[in-house]
Design a protein around this motif. Structure first.
Motif, PDB file in Angstrom:
ATOM      1  N   MET A 295      59.729  37.167   7.784  1.00 44.79           N
ATOM      2  CA  MET A 295      58.796  37.211   8.911  1.00 44.79           C
ATOM      3  C   MET A 295      59.531  36.842  10.188  1.00 44.79           C
ATOM      4  O   MET A 295      60.198  35.815  10.248  1.00 44.79           O
ATOM      5  CB  MET A 295      57.641  36.240   8.640  1.00 44.79           C
TER       6      MET A 295
ATOM      7  N   HIS B 254      63.889  28.582  13.127  1.00 40.91           N
ATOM      8  CA  HIS B 254      64.425  29.858  12.659  1.00 40.91           C
ATOM      9  C   HIS B 254      63.668  30.950  13.375  1.00 40.91           C
ATOM     10  O   HIS B 254      62.455  30.856  13.512  1.00 40.91           O
ATOM     11  CB  HIS B 254      64.230  30.023  11.149  1.00 40.91           C
TER      12      HIS B 254
ATOM     13  N   VAL C 274      55.611  33.064  14.796  1.00 41.22           N
ATOM     14  CA  VAL C 274      57.059  33.230  14.674  1.00 41.22           C
ATOM     15  C   VAL C 274      57.814  32.586  15.830  1.00 41.22           C
ATOM     16  O   VAL C 274      59.011  32.769  15.947  1.00 41.22           O
ATOM     17  CB  VAL C 274      57.443  34.712  14.599  1.00 41.22           C
TER      18      VAL C 274
ATOM     19  N   GLN D  72      58.818  37.823   1.751  1.00 42.57           N
ATOM     20  CA  GLN D  72      58.378  38.473   2.977  1.00 42.57           C
ATOM     21  C   GLN D  72      59.137  37.893   4.176  1.00 42.57           C
ATOM     22  O   GLN D  72      58.773  36.832   4.671  1.00 42.57           O
ATOM     23  CB  GLN D  72      56.874  38.253   3.127  1.00 42.57           C
TER      24      GLN D  72
ATOM     25  N   ARG E 233      62.135  33.927   9.044  1.00 46.72           N
ATOM     26  CA  ARG E 233      61.939  33.062   7.883  1.00 46.72           C
ATOM     27  C   ARG E 233      61.537  33.919   6.702  1.00 46.72           C
ATOM     28  O   ARG E 233      60.963  35.001   6.869  1.00 46.72           O
ATOM     29  CB  ARG E 233      60.872  32.000   8.161  1.00 46.72           C
ATOM     30  N   ILE E 234      61.866  33.443   5.493  1.00 43.12           N
ATOM     31  CA  ILE E 234      61.467  34.163   4.278  1.00 43.12           C
ATOM     32  C   ILE E 234      60.230  33.475   3.725  1.00 43.12           C
ATOM     33  O   ILE E 234      60.297  32.312   3.329  1.00 43.12           O
ATOM     34  CB  ILE E 234      62.589  34.146   3.220  1.00 43.12           C
ATOM     35  N   GLU E 235      59.121  34.196   3.715  1.00 39.74           N
ATOM     36  CA  GLU E 235      57.892  33.623   3.182  1.00 39.74           C
ATOM     37  C   GLU E 235      57.768  33.990   1.717  1.00 39.74           C
ATOM     38  O   GLU E 235      57.995  35.140   1.339  1.00 39.74           O
ATOM     39  CB  GLU E 235      56.684  34.151   3.968  1.00 39.74           C
ATOM     40  N   ARG E 236      57.432  32.989   0.909  1.00 40.18           N
ATOM     41  CA  ARG E 236      57.226  33.258  -0.519  1.00 40.18           C
ATOM     42  C   ARG E 236      55.793  32.898  -0.879  1.00 40.18           C
ATOM     43  O   ARG E 236      55.299  31.843  -0.496  1.00 40.18           O
ATOM     44  CB  ARG E 236      58.197  32.441  -1.367  1.00 40.18           C
ATOM     45  N   PHE E 237      55.156  33.770  -1.585  1.00 38.22           N
ATOM     46  CA  PHE E 237      53.773  33.527  -2.015  1.00 38.22           C
ATOM     47  C   PHE E 237      53.680  33.745  -3.514  1.00 38.22           C
ATOM     48  O   PHE E 237      54.560  34.341  -4.125  1.00 38.22           O
ATOM     49  CB  PHE E 237      52.808  34.475  -1.325  1.00 38.22           C
TER      50      PHE E 237
END
Lengths: 246, 482
Positions: A85, A62, A134, A83, A65-69
């Motif tokens: 990215m 990708h 990335v 987030q 990307r969607i970062e989840r924390f």
């Protein structure tokens, strides 16, 4: 000894790296994490589907990307805003100097980091040196089952195995809009086109446009006080501004 | 003081009791044999028909090379690097670990040979060639390892500065470009440096052989007849190469370390990596030399005369000193990184020691520091070939682990916690074993084709050394030859 004129040259270089042409603003507060941008980006840029085995190994490709924390310890766990990215199109990119083949270069005209697929030999040094992680690598020649080959975007190169790739800020769309504006004898108007991720975002969390135009929406937004740039302390001059907790 | 004097007297008395035999037995340089006999011994060790054991090992290694190196590499090229375990964020895995490892091994050859030649360390004489061969063969494996990891290896020539119609040149900002130039220079110069002292021995072999060997040695000996002028030229050339190759050797591993130190990764961005890598390379290289010497001594004919416990003792001392140097640089690097307190570096250091592969970190310290220090301080233990070569193997395991910690393990931790992911090797393992087998295979073939002992250097040394009696005292004297 450094003289005053030397200092001025440094300042000039810094402002050049800082300035840039195209930029983006991502509002994490309204991002729902729906992944529409991820899908749209894959459609627009002919990004291959790697299959479940490679995907399970963490090789899904990708450009965004969607970062989840989360914060805190169980059971007091609180999700933080999603987030997205993607390549930050750094003004002074760490990926560029380390490529031995000049496959990762800075474009003068668009002020973007380009990846020349045909020139890439696959040392993967750029990906190691990217602080945002990335870049995606074509580990294999990935098959596209029918009817997926029918939706190839003819404006974008299809990459083969052994080649690095990454977000281009939809450079094919930028060129198309510029060509059209040129044929009509005018400048590109703000909002005339946008990147695929920004177009697909249902919450309008992503804004794309000219940051060298002080009137454009994206440069107005990026001047807001609560905007942050990721890993700015490394001196990379990223061109994406994030809003969080505004 | 008085105790010391007494101690000395006891030693002297012992010498008198045994006469000069004590010296002869211990030191190759004081135990001369007639030239013809020594030449024959070396020829015999090289030309005696290989035993079934030799062919068995040779066959097994060939199978491993065919499967591990060539078949696996072909698969890697045809199917893509995907069949290896490398992945985001560890884009460099065992391929680069092996590259650095083999370049490290190749360091000792030149180190022993060039530095000891320049400083006229006499104990070097019988084993310079065995060490130099390691340099050349080690660099071949390093080259294999680095080309394997390329995504499109068939386009490797794009990394070379060659004239082309598009005026495209390699990027000289990239440490990888420096690397390629440094390693190529090192390979060429160390091969030349291996070849020069070989010429007189090839000429000797030419004079003593028949059949295809005669043609082989005649071609390689370049018509060397041993005239005064030829020796003068050869000595000049060797002197130039011995001095010139030392800075080249330093530059190569420094540049290899810059591949990491010049990047922005936590754990890599360290100013001390240059000397740290050089000492590390010497550490693994000396360990490898001693293993090779022990194997040669145990398996080849007449080698017990040339390679004696005194040589293991001398290399053992060097190993101990280098191990201390490595410990110093390791501590220096670790201490400053830890004290710096950078968020990501701190996380990484915790991961090194306490992560799922923390055992590697401790094993590295045991193999590189604890074991050498525990064994090599004792002159008696240091002279036992199998024991010192065991230490050599441990050092090499430790240094391999060190590179594994620096490359894939350090790459696991970066500034984007979302991408953290452990590295599991795939086809890298057969490929890595394949390079090791290929190294051994090349060495075995070379042991049957070229004299592993530089006979003329040994003879020269023996001519220079003399036992002289001053009163009741027997003293070793060395005369200047050059």
């Amino acid at each position: 000894m450094a003289t005053v004129s030397d200092l001025k040259i440094t300042e000039l270089k810094l402002s050049e790296a800082e300035g840039g042409k195209w930029g983006m603003v991502i509002d994490q507060d309204i991002c729902t994490g729906c992944q529409a941008c991820v899908a749209a980006c894959a459609m627009e840029n002919n990004i291959p589907f790697v299959g479940d085995e490679d995907s399970g190994y963490g090789r899904s490709m990708h450009w965004i990307r969607i970062e989840r924390f989360w914060e805190g310890e169980y059971p007091e766990v609180k999700m933080t805003p999603n987030q997205p990215m993607l390549c930050q199109q750094c003004g002074s990119a760490t990926c560029e100097p380390v490529c031995p083949a000049f496959a990762t270069v800075h474009s003068q005209a668009e002020q973007l980091n380009l990846q020349v697929y045909n020139r890439c030999v696959g040392t993967r040094y750029c990906a190691n040196n990217c602080p945002y992680q990335v870049r995606s690598f074509n580990w294999r020649d990935y098959q596209r089952p029918e009817p997926l080959p029918n939706q190839f975007n003819p404006d974008v190169t299809v990459r083969r195995r052994g080649v690095m790739e990454k977000c281009t800020f939809c450079i094919q769309r930028i060129h198309k809009a510029q060509d059209k504006a040129k044929s009509e004898g005018r400048e590109v108007v703000d909002g005339e086109f946008t990147a695929a991720c920004a177009q697909a975002c249902p919450a309008n969390a992503i804004t794309f446009g000219r940051i060298d135009d002080p009137e454009s929406l994206v440069s107005q937004l990026s001047k807001q006080a609560h905007g942050v740039k990721h890993l700015e302390e490394l001196g990379t001059f990223p061109h994406i501004t994030y809003f969080k907790g505004g | 003081m008085t105790y010391d004097k007494k101690e000395k007297k006891v030693v002297h008395a012992e010498h008198h009791a045994h006469g000069d035999d004590h010296f002869r037995e211990k030191h190759l340089m004081l135990d001369p044999l007639p030239r013809g006999q020594m030449n024959d011994m070396v020829m015999e060790s090289m030309t005696e028909p290989p035993t079934w054991k030799f062919w068995l090992v040779f066959g097994i290694l060939s199978v491993i090379v065919a499967y591990g190196l060539f078949y696996s590499w072909a698969r890697l090229i045809i199917e893509g690097v995907g069949i290896a375990g490398v992945n985001r964020p560890s884009y460099w895995g065992i391929f680069l670990v092996n590259t650095v490892f083999w370049i490290g091994i190749s360091h000792a050859g030149t180190f022993i040979s060039a530095i000891l030649r320049v400083f006229r360390a006499e104990f070097r004489r019988p084993f310079t060639r065995a060490a130099e061969l390691m340099t050349t063969f080690g660099l071949v494996q390093a080259g294999f390892s680095i080309f394997m990891h390329l995504g499109r290896v068939w386009l490797f020539y794009w990394l070379l500065p060659y004239p082309n119609e598009r005026m495209l040149w390699p990027n000289m900002h990239s440490p990888l470009s420096w690397d390629l130039i440094a390693i190529t220079t090192y390979l060429l110069s160390s091969t030349m440096y291996l070849f020069l002292p070989l010429i007189p021995d090839l000429a000797m072999a030419r004079d003593k052989s028949t059949g295809w060997r005669k043609i082989f040695y005649r071609t390689l000996a370049l018509g060397f007849r041993g005239t005064e002028g030829e020796w003068a030229h050869l000595r000049n050339a060797m002197n130039i190469f011995a001095w010139a190759i030392i800075p080249v050797m330093f530059s190569v591993h420094t540049i290899v370390s810059w591949d990491f130190a010049a990047a922005t990764r936590p754990g890599w961005n360290s100013t001390i990596f240059g000397p740290y890598f050089i000492v590390g390379a010497l550490h693994s290289g000396m360990g490898a030399v001693i293993v090779v010497l022990a194997i040669i001594r145990a398996t080849m004919k007449n080698m017990k005369y040339f390679i004696r416990p005194e040589h293991f003792d001398a290399i053992g001392k060097l190993m101990l000193v280098i191990s201390m140097g490595w410990a110093y640089f390791f501590f220096n690097d670790y201490m400053v990184q830890w004290y710096g307190g950078d968020k990501w570096t701190k996380q990484l250091l915790h991961f090194h020691e306490g992560g799922p592969l923390g055992w590697m970190w401790f094993a590295m310290l045991i193999c590189n520091i604890a074991i050498p220090w525990a064994v090599l301080w004792n002159p008696k233990w240091r002279s036992i070939p199998w024991l010192v070569s065991m230490v050599g193997i441990f050092i090499n395991v430790g240094m391999w682990l060190e590179r594994y910690i620096i490359i894939p393990i350090s790459l696991t931790i970066n500034r984007m916690p979302f991408t953290w992911r452990m590295y599991t090797p795939g086809i890298e393992i057969p490929l890595g074993i394949g390079t090791l087998a290929f190294f051994c295979l090349l060495y075995m073939a070379a042991s049957k084709l070229i004299p592993l002992i530089p006979v003329w250097e040994v003879q020269e040394g023996q001519m220079a050394h003399k036992l002289t009696k001053y009163g009741r005292e027997t003293v070793v004297t060395v005369s200047e030859l050059e």
